[in-house]
Design a protein around this motif. Sequence first.
Motif, short mmCIF file in Angstrom:
data_model
loop_
_atom_site.label_atom_id
_atom_site.label_comp_id
_atom_site.label_asym_id
_atom_site.label_seq_id
_atom_site.Cartn_x
_atom_site.Cartn_y
_atom_site.Cartn_z
N TRP A 26 -4.79 41.94 15.59
CA TRP A 26 -6.18 41.72 15.19
C TRP A 26 -6.94 43.04 15.08
O TRP A 26 -7.82 43.18 14.21
CB TRP A 26 -6.87 40.74 16.13
N GLN A 27 -6.62 44.01 15.91
CA GLN A 27 -7.28 45.32 15.81
C GLN A 27 -6.96 45.99 14.48
O GLN A 27 -7.77 46.76 13.96
CB GLN A 27 -6.87 46.23 16.96
N ILE A 28 -5.81 45.71 13.94
CA ILE A 28 -5.44 46.25 12.62
C ILE A 28 -6.09 45.42 11.51
O ILE A 28 -6.59 45.98 10.52
CB ILE A 28 -3.90 46.27 12.47
N LEU A 29 -6.10 44.11 11.67
CA LEU A 29 -6.60 43.23 10.61
C LEU A 29 -8.12 43.25 10.46
O LEU A 29 -8.63 43.17 9.34
CB LEU A 29 -6.13 41.80 10.83
N TYR A 30 -8.85 43.33 11.57
CA TYR A 30 -10.31 43.23 11.46
C TYR A 30 -10.93 44.31 10.57
O TYR A 30 -11.83 43.99 9.79
CB TYR A 30 -10.97 43.18 12.84
N PRO A 31 -10.48 45.55 10.59
CA PRO A 31 -11.05 46.52 9.64
C PRO A 31 -10.75 46.16 8.17
O PRO A 31 -11.60 46.35 7.30
CB PRO A 31 -10.40 47.84 10.02
N ILE A 32 -9.56 45.63 7.92
CA ILE A 32 -9.22 45.20 6.56
C ILE A 32 -10.13 44.06 6.13
O ILE A 32 -10.66 44.04 5.01
CB ILE A 32 -7.73 44.77 6.48
N ILE A 33 -10.33 43.11 7.04
CA ILE A 33 -11.22 41.98 6.76
C ILE A 33 -12.65 42.48 6.55
O ILE A 33 -13.32 42.06 5.60
CB ILE A 33 -11.14 40.94 7.90
N LEU A 34 -13.10 43.37 7.40
CA LEU A 34 -14.46 43.89 7.30
C LEU A 34 -14.70 44.55 5.93
O LEU A 34 -15.69 44.25 5.25
CB LEU A 34 -14.74 44.90 8.41
N PRO A 111 -1.84 40.90 4.33
CA PRO A 111 -1.48 41.00 5.75
C PRO A 111 -2.21 39.96 6.61
O PRO A 111 -1.62 39.41 7.56
CB PRO A 111 -1.85 42.42 6.15
N TYR A 112 -3.44 39.67 6.28
CA TYR A 112 -4.21 38.65 6.99
C TYR A 112 -3.52 37.29 6.83
O TYR A 112 -3.32 36.57 7.80
CB TYR A 112 -5.63 38.65 6.43
N PHE A 113 -3.15 36.97 5.61
CA PHE A 113 -2.46 35.71 5.33
C PHE A 113 -1.12 35.64 6.07
O PHE A 113 -0.77 34.60 6.64
CB PHE A 113 -2.26 35.52 3.83
N GLY A 114 -0.39 36.74 6.07
CA GLY A 114 0.90 36.77 6.77
C GLY A 114 0.74 36.50 8.25
O GLY A 114 1.48 35.68 8.83
#
Length: 130
Positions: A26-34, A111-114
């Motif tokens: 989640w620490q990796i994904l949240y910046p991508i989502i943001l 990556p979020y979907f994965g």
Amino acid sequence: MNWIEWYNGLAKPDWTPAPSTIALIWQILYPIILVSFGYAFVQVYRRRFPRPVAIPFAVNLVANLLFMPLFAGLHNIPLATMDILVVWATIVWCAVAVWRHARWVAFAQVPYFGWVSTATVVQLSIAVAN
């Protein structure tokens, strides 16, 4: 009982990632989502994207933010399972909605979907086993 004690007591698949691994992902994904969601919202606000593009992004954010309170706070496995299915479906909806306007935003959801696909299988397994 705190939520981690409750979580550790649940029947889970053997391959369930450790809580520390889940946190790292989640620490990796949240910046991508943001960045990707923020871009979509700003473009809708500036009227460069049609307003309906923002709907799946907004629904996804709400569902994503509700998962932990439902699961870990209320210990409501069925409701948390329905919620994660909404998160999963809206990621696809986001990619489809934004595709014509910003393909990089659609690709950024991969990556979020994965991860959410994996988490959804874990959650479904927890729901069945508990």
